[in-house]
Motif scaffolding. Sequence first.
Motif, PDB file in Angstrom:
ATOM      1  N   ASN A 148     -37.008 -74.385  13.507  1.00 32.32           N
ATOM      2  CA  ASN A 148     -36.219 -74.963  12.418  1.00 32.32           C
ATOM      3  C   ASN A 148     -34.847 -75.412  12.903  1.00 32.32           C
ATOM      4  OD1 ASN A 148     -35.408 -75.699   9.847  1.00 32.32           O
ATOM      5  ND2 ASN A 148     -36.188 -73.857   8.893  1.00 32.32           N
ATOM      6  N   SER A 149     -34.307 -74.702  13.880  1.00 36.48           N
ATOM      7  CA  SER A 149     -32.964 -75.040  14.365  1.00 36.48           C
ATOM      8  C   SER A 149     -32.940 -76.360  15.132  1.00 36.48           C
ATOM      9  CB  SER A 149     -32.429 -73.920  15.260  1.00 36.48           C
ATOM     10  OG  SER A 149     -33.123 -73.862  16.495  1.00 36.48           O
ATOM     11  N   MET A 150     -34.105 -76.852  15.579  1.00 36.99           N
ATOM     12  CA  MET A 150     -34.136 -78.084  16.372  1.00 36.99           C
ATOM     13  C   MET A 150     -33.622 -79.284  15.581  1.00 36.99           C
ATOM     14  SD  MET A 150     -37.619 -77.990  18.654  1.00 36.99           S
ATOM     15  CE  MET A 150     -37.109 -79.396  19.640  1.00 36.99           C
ATOM     16  N   VAL A 151     -33.855 -79.283  14.258  1.00 40.67           N
ATOM     17  CA  VAL A 151     -33.464 -80.455  13.469  1.00 40.67           C
ATOM     18  C   VAL A 151     -31.939 -80.623  13.439  1.00 40.67           C
ATOM     19  CG1 VAL A 151     -35.525 -80.313  12.037  1.00 40.67           C
ATOM     20  CG2 VAL A 151     -33.451 -79.155  11.293  1.00 40.67           C
ATOM     21  N   GLU A 152     -31.208 -79.547  13.739  1.00 39.04           N
ATOM     22  CA  GLU A 152     -29.747 -79.653  13.757  1.00 39.04           C
ATOM     23  C   GLU A 152     -29.253 -80.521  14.908  1.00 39.04           C
ATOM     24  OE1 GLU A 152     -28.723 -75.204  11.946  1.00 39.04           O
ATOM     25  OE2 GLU A 152     -28.819 -75.498  14.112  1.00 39.04           O
ATOM     26  N   PHE A 153     -30.113 -80.750  15.909  1.00 35.88           N
ATOM     27  CA  PHE A 153     -29.711 -81.514  17.085  1.00 35.88           C
ATOM     28  C   PHE A 153     -30.385 -82.877  17.151  1.00 35.88           C
ATOM     29  CE2 PHE A 153     -29.785 -76.952  18.014  1.00 35.88           C
ATOM     30  CZ  PHE A 153     -28.440 -76.732  18.291  1.00 35.88           C
ATOM     31  N   LEU A 154     -31.097 -83.245  16.077  1.00 39.37           N
ATOM     32  CA  LEU A 154     -31.743 -84.559  16.019  1.00 39.37           C
ATOM     33  C   LEU A 154     -30.889 -85.533  15.215  1.00 39.37           C
ATOM     34  CD1 LEU A 154     -35.459 -83.518  15.331  1.00 39.37           C
ATOM     35  CD2 LEU A 154     -34.456 -84.228  17.501  1.00 39.37           C
ATOM     36  N   PRO A 155     -30.884 -86.808  15.569  1.00 39.11           N
ATOM     37  CA  PRO A 155     -30.098 -87.796  14.816  1.00 39.11           C
ATOM     38  C   PRO A 155     -30.719 -88.082  13.450  1.00 39.11           C
ATOM     39  CG  PRO A 155     -31.374 -88.875  16.531  1.00 39.11           C
ATOM     40  CD  PRO A 155     -31.568 -87.399  16.739  1.00 39.11           C
ATOM     41  N   SER A 156     -29.880 -88.174  12.433  1.00 40.37           N
ATOM     42  CA  SER A 156     -30.378 -88.459  11.083  1.00 40.37           C
ATOM     43  C   SER A 156     -30.400 -89.952  10.784  1.00 40.37           C
ATOM     44  CB  SER A 156     -29.517 -87.739  10.042  1.00 40.37           C
ATOM     45  OG  SER A 156     -28.167 -88.152  10.129  1.00 40.37           O
ATOM     46  N   ASP A 157     -29.738 -90.757  11.626  1.00 39.78           N
ATOM     47  CA  ASP A 157     -29.686 -92.200  11.350  1.00 39.78           C
ATOM     48  C   ASP A 157     -30.968 -92.926  11.760  1.00 39.78           C
ATOM     49  OD1 ASP A 157     -29.328 -91.821  14.031  1.00 39.78           O
ATOM     50  OD2 ASP A 157     -27.562 -93.124  14.232  1.00 39.78           O
ATOM     51  N   GLU A 158     -31.927 -92.205  12.341  1.00 40.21           N
ATOM     52  CA  GLU A 158     -33.195 -92.829  12.733  1.00 40.21           C
ATOM     53  C   GLU A 158     -34.294 -92.628  11.695  1.00 40.21           C
ATOM     54  OE1 GLU A 158     -34.339 -91.364  16.526  1.00 40.21           O
ATOM     55  OE2 GLU A 158     -32.603 -92.206  17.588  1.00 40.21           O
ATOM     56  N   LEU A 159     -34.002 -91.913  10.611  1.00 42.06           N
ATOM     57  CA  LEU A 159     -35.029 -91.623   9.609  1.00 42.06           C
ATOM     58  C   LEU A 159     -35.532 -92.915   8.961  1.00 42.06           C
ATOM     59  CD1 LEU A 159     -33.606 -88.456   7.794  1.00 42.06           C
ATOM     60  CD2 LEU A 159     -35.276 -88.583   9.636  1.00 42.06           C
ATOM     61  N   GLU A 193     -29.496 -87.456   5.082  1.00 40.80           N
ATOM     62  CA  GLU A 193     -30.114 -86.135   5.013  1.00 40.80           C
ATOM     63  C   GLU A 193     -30.569 -85.683   6.397  1.00 40.80           C
ATOM     64  OE1 GLU A 193     -34.857 -86.508   4.105  1.00 40.80           O
ATOM     65  OE2 GLU A 193     -33.521 -86.678   2.386  1.00 40.80           O
ATOM     66  N   MET A 194     -30.789 -84.372   6.537  1.00 42.33           N
ATOM     67  CA  MET A 194     -31.237 -83.820   7.814  1.00 42.33           C
ATOM     68  C   MET A 194     -32.645 -84.311   8.137  1.00 42.33           C
ATOM     69  SD  MET A 194     -29.005 -81.683   9.252  1.00 42.33           S
ATOM     70  CE  MET A 194     -29.948 -80.455  10.155  1.00 42.33           C
ATOM     71  N   PRO A 195     -32.958 -84.450   9.423  1.00 42.13           N
ATOM     72  CA  PRO A 195     -34.335 -84.786   9.792  1.00 42.13           C
ATOM     73  C   PRO A 195     -35.304 -83.742   9.241  1.00 42.13           C
ATOM     74  CG  PRO A 195     -32.874 -85.035  11.675  1.00 42.13           C
ATOM     75  CD  PRO A 195     -32.066 -84.381  10.595  1.00 42.13           C
ATOM     76  N   PRO A 196     -36.538 -84.128   8.954  1.00 40.01           N
ATOM     77  CA  PRO A 196     -37.476 -83.193   8.311  1.00 40.01           C
ATOM     78  C   PRO A 196     -37.952 -82.092   9.249  1.00 40.01           C
ATOM     79  CG  PRO A 196     -38.574 -85.246   8.858  1.00 40.01           C
ATOM     80  CD  PRO A 196     -37.129 -85.464   9.159  1.00 40.01           C
ATOM     81  N   GLU A 207     -52.892 -96.845  -3.534  1.00 36.33           N
ATOM     82  CA  GLU A 207     -52.340 -95.850  -4.455  1.00 36.33           C
ATOM     83  C   GLU A 207     -52.942 -94.471  -4.214  1.00 36.33           C
ATOM     84  OE1 GLU A 207     -50.133 -95.520  -6.756  1.00 36.33           O
ATOM     85  OE2 GLU A 207     -49.319 -97.541  -6.865  1.00 36.33           O
ATOM     86  N   ARG A 208     -54.110 -94.426  -3.590  1.00 38.23           N
ATOM     87  CA  ARG A 208     -54.791 -93.149  -3.378  1.00 38.23           C
ATOM     88  C   ARG A 208     -54.476 -92.523  -2.025  1.00 38.23           C
ATOM     89  NH1 ARG A 208     -60.240 -94.046  -3.161  1.00 38.23           N
ATOM     90  NH2 ARG A 208     -60.197 -96.318  -3.289  1.00 38.23           N
ATOM     91  N   VAL A 209     -53.725 -93.219  -1.215  1.00 42.83           N
ATOM     92  CA  VAL A 209     -53.378 -92.711   0.116  1.00 42.83           C
ATOM     93  C   VAL A 209     -52.311 -91.614   0.005  1.00 42.83           C
ATOM     94  CG1 VAL A 209     -52.356 -93.316   2.347  1.00 42.83           C
ATOM     95  CG2 VAL A 209     -53.957 -94.881   1.244  1.00 42.83           C
ATOM     96  N   GLU A 210     -52.534 -90.493   0.702  1.00 42.50           N
ATOM     97  CA  GLU A 210     -51.584 -89.380   0.719  1.00 42.50           C
ATOM     98  C   GLU A 210     -51.176 -89.100   2.162  1.00 42.50           C
ATOM     99  OE1 GLU A 210     -50.368 -88.095  -1.919  1.00 42.50           O
ATOM    100  OE2 GLU A 210     -51.754 -88.853  -3.456  1.00 42.50           O
ATOM    101  N   ALA A 211     -49.874 -89.026   2.405  1.00 44.00           N
ATOM    102  CA  ALA A 211     -49.375 -88.762   3.757  1.00 44.00           C
ATOM    103  C   ALA A 211     -49.659 -87.325   4.167  1.00 44.00           C
ATOM    104  CB  ALA A 211     -47.873 -89.036   3.821  1.00 44.00           C
ATOM    105  N   GLY A 212     -49.906 -87.109   5.455  1.00 39.53           N
ATOM    106  CA  GLY A 212     -50.116 -85.772   5.992  1.00 39.53           C
ATOM    107  C   GLY A 212     -48.831 -85.208   6.583  1.00 39.53           C
ATOM    108  N   ALA A 213     -48.902 -83.970   7.040  1.00 43.19           N
ATOM    109  CA  ALA A 213     -47.726 -83.311   7.613  1.00 43.19           C
ATOM    110  C   ALA A 213     -47.212 -84.062   8.839  1.00 43.19           C
ATOM    111  CB  ALA A 213     -48.065 -81.868   7.980  1.00 43.19           C
ATOM    112  N   ILE A 214     -48.118 -84.662   9.629  1.00 49.80           N
ATOM    113  CA  ILE A 214     -47.679 -85.377  10.833  1.00 49.80           C
ATOM    114  C   ILE A 214     -46.876 -86.622  10.473  1.00 49.80           C
ATOM    115  CG2 ILE A 214     -49.602 -84.525  12.225  1.00 49.80           C
ATOM    116  CD1 ILE A 214     -50.942 -87.246  11.902  1.00 49.80           C
ATOM    117  N   HIS A 215     -47.140 -87.203   9.298  1.00 50.57           N
ATOM    118  CA  HIS A 215     -46.391 -88.388   8.862  1.00 50.57           C
ATOM    119  C   HIS A 215     -45.073 -87.984   8.200  1.00 50.57           C
ATOM    120  CE1 HIS A 215     -50.797 -89.405   8.540  1.00 50.57           C
ATOM    121  NE2 HIS A 215     -50.396 -90.203   9.498  1.00 50.57           N
ATOM    122  N   LYS A 216     -45.101 -86.890   7.439  1.00 50.72           N
ATOM    123  CA  LYS A 216     -43.868 -86.407   6.810  1.00 50.72           C
ATOM    124  C   LYS A 216     -42.871 -85.920   7.847  1.00 50.72           C
ATOM    125  CE  LYS A 216     -46.351 -85.012   2.617  1.00 50.72           C
ATOM    126  NZ  LYS A 216     -46.809 -83.854   1.797  1.00 50.72           N
ATOM    127  N   ALA A 217     -43.368 -85.508   9.027  1.00 44.91           N
ATOM    128  CA  ALA A 217     -42.492 -85.020  10.095  1.00 44.91           C
ATOM    129  C   ALA A 217     -41.979 -86.142  10.991  1.00 44.91           C
ATOM    130  CB  ALA A 217     -43.232 -83.990  10.931  1.00 44.91           C
TER     131      ALA A 217
END
Length: 393
Positions: free
Chosen positions: A73-84, A192-195, A227-237
Amino acid sequence: MADQQDDICTEDIYTWMDKQPFKTTAEIPVPERLADQVIGQERAVKVIKKAAEQRRHVMLIGDPGTGKSMLANSMVEFLPSDELEDILAYPNKDDPNEPHIRTVPAGKGKEIVNAHKAEALQRKEQKSMLMSMFIFFIIIGAFFLYMTSKDPSILLIGIIGAAFLFLILRSSAQQSETNNIPKLLVSHTRGEMPPFIDATGAHAGALLGDVRHDPFQSGGLETPAHERVEAGAIHKAHKGVLFIDEINTLRMESQQSLLTALQEKKFSIVGQSERSAGAMVKTEPVPADFILVAAGNLDAINGMHPALRSRIRGYGYEIYMNNTMPDTDENRKKLIRFVAQEVLKDGKIPHFTKAAVAEILHEAQRRSGRMGRLTLRLRELGGLIRVAGDMAI
């Protein structure tokens, strides 16, 4: 090793605690950054920081409760948020079963969807007005025919026809307008912070994405494929961190798909059930550029897909977590801070006095199972702290 042994604090915990300059843990400062709150894993913290900077995958190997999820979880503190990026699914007029995928900067996705909704609403209102005028003229025409012929059946037929036409046109107009609105699969707000996505124990659909089943597949009642497509964890990350503990519990097929996503940095969403209408749908490749942090004990890691583990080791880091740390003056103070951190995280228990902290440190000595050591299975110690706090209340 000899130097560490010389630093071992031989003073009794209770005598040593009396010399500490605080009355309760409310006086102990707690670091703001999550990485600085990790106890006894200094080498792992350094590697995690470097892995975040270089966007390397990480394998954390160690016993439960030693801080693997906290490190991830601490890794996201060192990732850039402007690339989201926001990810949208659009209808494909040439092939409805292959929705288009588009990415836009964070925050733009909602603006685009809202703009399409406003445009669709405007077109719907215009069509409704034209439809109302058309129906009005039908009724007026039927009324004039009735006045001419004095046949009430003409008036009745006109009213029934107008009502039937109203229902058909209303349904088709509403469907045609909403069908063109893109679906927001992954959304962020600016700044916002990277996911950080915890996909531990996720089934294939939750991990890789899925397409919902549509029981109405004809007659104008069907839901558009996009409309029926749902993103997975790999896409949300995407542009963030994907954490999977006990990774060997994932099915081999899912681990193979995860490996593909790591290599390609994108992965198409398809229906996971062969009996579902979603099995006919396959989107264009969806971005999945994430840092994978896999975790588990040594047995769990050995049960991984060999190619997936090889990929992480070849393009990242393997970190072995410490189970204990030397019983030094400095490390005792770190455990005092750990107690303060746990009290703040819980938010429902009171701060600990010196005597209470001394008991926690004494238990840390006992649970290490070795002379001159302190346990780093801190989840168990955290549970003890919460139980003590509840009893105090």
